[in-house]
Design a protein around this motif. Structure first.
Motif, PDB file in Angstrom:
ATOM      1  N   VAL A   1      66.670  -1.266 -61.616  1.00 14.72           N
ATOM      2  CA  VAL A   1      67.618  -1.300 -60.495  1.00 14.72           C
ATOM      3  C   VAL A   1      68.537  -0.083 -60.535  1.00 14.72           C
ATOM      4  O   VAL A   1      68.768   0.583 -59.512  1.00 14.72           O
ATOM      5  CB  VAL A   1      68.436  -2.609 -60.522  1.00 14.72           C
ATOM      6  N   LEU A   2      69.058   0.236 -61.728  1.00 16.18           N
ATOM      7  CA  LEU A   2      70.002   1.349 -61.842  1.00 16.18           C
ATOM      8  C   LEU A   2      69.334   2.687 -61.581  1.00 16.18           C
ATOM      9  O   LEU A   2      69.969   3.606 -61.042  1.00 16.18           O
ATOM     10  CB  LEU A   2      70.641   1.346 -63.235  1.00 16.18           C
ATOM     11  N   SER A   3      68.071   2.837 -61.971  1.00 14.13           N
ATOM     12  CA  SER A   3      67.390   4.115 -61.772  1.00 14.13           C
ATOM     13  C   SER A   3      67.287   4.463 -60.293  1.00 14.13           C
ATOM     14  O   SER A   3      67.284   5.640 -59.917  1.00 14.13           O
ATOM     15  CB  SER A   3      65.999   4.068 -62.407  1.00 14.13           C
ATOM     16  N   ARG A   4      67.216   3.457 -59.436  1.00 12.44           N
ATOM     17  CA  ARG A   4      67.151   3.704 -57.997  1.00 12.44           C
ATOM     18  C   ARG A   4      68.500   4.127 -57.433  1.00 12.44           C
ATOM     19  O   ARG A   4      68.561   4.763 -56.376  1.00 12.44           O
ATOM     20  CB  ARG A   4      66.674   2.442 -57.273  1.00 12.44           C
TER      21      ARG A   4
ATOM     22  N   VAL B   1      68.866  14.012 -62.932  1.00 14.16           N
ATOM     23  CA  VAL B   1      68.365  13.362 -64.136  1.00 14.16           C
ATOM     24  C   VAL B   1      67.594  12.106 -63.744  1.00 14.16           C
ATOM     25  O   VAL B   1      68.068  11.294 -62.954  1.00 14.16           O
ATOM     26  CB  VAL B   1      69.537  12.996 -65.078  1.00 14.16           C
ATOM     27  N   ALA B   2      66.402  11.942 -64.303  1.00 15.38           N
ATOM     28  CA  ALA B   2      65.556  10.791 -64.005  1.00 15.38           C
ATOM     29  C   ALA B   2      65.417   9.916 -65.246  1.00 15.38           C
ATOM     30  O   ALA B   2      65.346  10.414 -66.369  1.00 15.38           O
ATOM     31  CB  ALA B   2      64.178  11.237 -63.519  1.00 15.38           C
ATOM     32  N   MET B   3      65.374   8.602 -65.026  1.00 16.38           N
ATOM     33  CA  MET B   3      65.369   7.644 -66.126  1.00 16.38           C
ATOM     34  C   MET B   3      64.074   7.671 -66.934  1.00 16.38           C
ATOM     35  O   MET B   3      64.081   7.831 -68.161  1.00 16.38           O
ATOM     36  CB  MET B   3      65.601   6.241 -65.577  1.00 16.38           C
ATOM     37  N   LEU B   4      62.934   7.500 -66.262  1.00 14.08           N
ATOM     38  CA  LEU B   4      61.671   7.343 -66.975  1.00 14.08           C
ATOM     39  C   LEU B   4      61.257   8.595 -67.743  1.00 14.08           C
ATOM     40  O   LEU B   4      60.886   8.494 -68.925  1.00 14.08           O
ATOM     41  CB  LEU B   4      60.569   6.914 -65.994  1.00 14.08           C
ATOM     42  N   PRO B   5      61.297   9.795 -67.153  1.00 16.96           N
ATOM     43  CA  PRO B   5      60.976  10.986 -67.951  1.00 16.96           C
ATOM     44  C   PRO B   5      61.902  11.162 -69.156  1.00 16.96           C
ATOM     45  O   PRO B   5      61.455  11.583 -70.228  1.00 16.96           O
ATOM     46  CB  PRO B   5      61.141  12.132 -66.950  1.00 16.96           C
ATOM     47  N   SER B   6      63.173  10.829 -68.991  1.00 19.98           N
ATOM     48  CA  SER B   6      64.112  10.946 -70.115  1.00 19.98           C
ATOM     49  C   SER B   6      63.742   9.986 -71.235  1.00 19.98           C
ATOM     50  O   SER B   6      63.797  10.337 -72.416  1.00 19.98           O
ATOM     51  CB  SER B   6      65.536  10.670 -69.634  1.00 19.98           C
ATOM     52  N   ALA B   7      63.367   8.755 -70.875  1.00 15.54           N
ATOM     53  CA  ALA B   7      62.991   7.766 -71.884  1.00 15.54           C
ATOM     54  C   ALA B   7      61.730   8.184 -72.630  1.00 15.54           C
ATOM     55  O   ALA B   7      61.657   8.094 -73.870  1.00 15.54           O
ATOM     56  CB  ALA B   7      62.792   6.400 -71.228  1.00 15.54           C
ATOM     57  N   VAL B   8      60.727   8.665 -71.908  1.00 17.55           N
ATOM     58  CA  VAL B   8      59.474   9.069 -72.551  1.00 17.55           C
ATOM     59  C   VAL B   8      59.700  10.269 -73.462  1.00 17.55           C
ATOM     60  O   VAL B   8      59.192  10.324 -74.597  1.00 17.55           O
ATOM     61  CB  VAL B   8      58.400   9.379 -71.491  1.00 17.55           C
ATOM     62  N   LEU B   9      60.496  11.240 -73.010  1.00 13.63           N
ATOM     63  CA  LEU B   9      60.762  12.407 -73.847  1.00 13.63           C
ATOM     64  C   LEU B   9      61.619  12.023 -75.049  1.00 13.63           C
ATOM     65  O   LEU B   9      61.446  12.566 -76.146  1.00 13.63           O
ATOM     66  CB  LEU B   9      61.452  13.496 -73.031  1.00 13.63           C
ATOM     67  N   GLY B  10      62.545  11.075 -74.873  1.00 12.53           N
ATOM     68  CA  GLY B  10      63.325  10.592 -76.014  1.00 12.53           C
ATOM     69  C   GLY B  10      62.441   9.966 -77.073  1.00 12.53           C
ATOM     70  O   GLY B  10      62.633  10.184 -78.277  1.00 12.53           O
TER      71      GLY B  10
END
Length: 373
Positions: A252-255, A319-328
């Motif tokens: 929800v927050l990513s949107r 800043v995007a949520m999913l790419p940040s999570a995968v790179l983290g």
């Protein structure tokens, strides 16, 4: 269920050729996108091709590094034997080494790295500043303070430490938010107030360790460096459960993150309640940070670097949520592998590696921001 890939932009104007199904088009930004429609148009969304390629590539690399980490060590296991152990088709010794000893550590590196990357994306989007990560603002330090109180003063168990880290992070977040609130919590005030609170809490943490018994102080200081050493399946379960609970909120927050970055007036015009959304982002981001601190200690700089590196790889305007999570996840599993093997047989805390690499990144980021201004 049917899947329909159509050219972004849909309805042609008179005289235009209708879009070819499955084609990739150029939107106004010049980036190729796909419009994905599922179940007769009930679910639709636009997928940026470059972002999708980056996500798939990072995921494959992260899983590959994790596979390598399962095989290296004092007891070497070849990759084919690692795969057989994961599917239960190997000797009991290899299965014990790969599944019982090493797999929990690799899974936690991936999961906690993803949590740090997502947390960094939340705070950097909320503050609209590349320095707005939880380890800079001070939420890592506050979670560490809560955990130290439990370890040194109350002598609690692992779950007590986890609860203490969560409470410490939330209390710190509430204090920073209250002090920074002036008709709204603006990003610059959050960062400045957070740095000040972090400095105070760092002094409190040092005082707690100095006043503690030697054995407890050494244990707390080692844990405070951020380490995945000694973690087992007992820690995997709670981490997975908490992440599963937080995933709907992250979706929800990513949107809404991109809408908030357009400014409060634009966000309100689009129906987003700005302050409640910011407060929700604050709570979820702190929960992710406290989860990592409770499981492995305060691991620094992953949440700072991952969102900005992901943004540059995807060439995204925000800043995007999913790419940040995968790179983290990728950064932490690589850092942990380096912590295990660089000075083998001595294993370093993974926080030592992330601080060393992240310090260089922070200097580069500050120099770059100074040149831009």
């Amino acid at each position: 269920m049917s899947t329909d890939l159509q050219q972004a932009g849909a309805t042609p104007t008179p005289g235009q050729t209708p879009p070819t199904p499955g084609a990739v088009s150029r939107v106004s930004s010049g980036r190729p996108t796909w419009t994905l429609r599922l179940a007769r148009g009930r679910l639709s969304g636009r997928v940026d091709v470059r972002t999708l390629v980056v996500l798939v590539s990072l995921t494959v690399v992260a899983l590959g590094v994790g596979l390598v980490a399962l095989g290296v060590g004092d007891y070497e296991v070849a990759v084919p034997d690692v795969l057989q152990a994961l599917f239960g088709e190997t000797t009991s010794v290899v299965r014990m080494v790969v599944v019982d000893w090493r797999l929990p550590r690799v899974l936690l590196a991936l999961l906690l790295g993803a949590a740090l990357g997502a947390s960094g994306a939340i705070f950097q989007s909320m503050t609209r500043n590349p320095l707005g990560s939880p380890d800079i603002i001070g939420f890592n330090t506050g979670a560490y303070t809560g955990a130290l109180v439990v370890i040194l003063l109350l002598g609690g168990s692992y779950y007590d430490i986890a609860a203490g880290a969560m409470v410490g992070g939330l209390v710190t977040a509430g204090l920073v938010y209250a002090l920074a609130y002036r008709g709204g919590a603006q990003g610059f005030r959050l960062i400045i107030v957070g740095i000040a609170i972090s400095a105070v809490l760092a002094s409190v943490n040092t005082w707690l360790i100095i006043k503690a018994d030697l054995e407890k102080a050494m244990s707390a200081a080692t844990w405070g460096a951020g380490s995945l050493n000694g973690l087992s399946w007992a820690q995997v379960g709670p981490v997975v459960i908490i992440l599963v609970v937080l995933v709907p909120a992250l979706v929800v927050l990513s949107r809404r993150m991109g809408i908030l970055e357009m400014g409060d007036d634009a966000a309100q015009a689009l129906g987003v309640r700005t302050e409640p959304t910011r407060l929700a982002m604050l709570v979820v981001g702190v929960a992710l940070t406290a989860l990592v601190t409770a499981a492995a200690g305060p691991i620094a700089f992953i949440s700072l670097a991952a969102p900005q590196l992901a943004r540059r790889l995807t060439r995204s305007p925000s800043v995007a949520m999913l790419p940040s999570a995968v790179l983290g996840a990728l950064l932490l599993v690589v850092s942990d592998l380096a912590a295990q093997r660089v000075f083998a047989p001595t294993q370093l805390p993974v926080g030592v590696v992330t601080v060393s690499v992240g310090g260089c990144y922070l200097v580069w980021l500050l120099a770059r921001e100074a040149r831009r201004q």
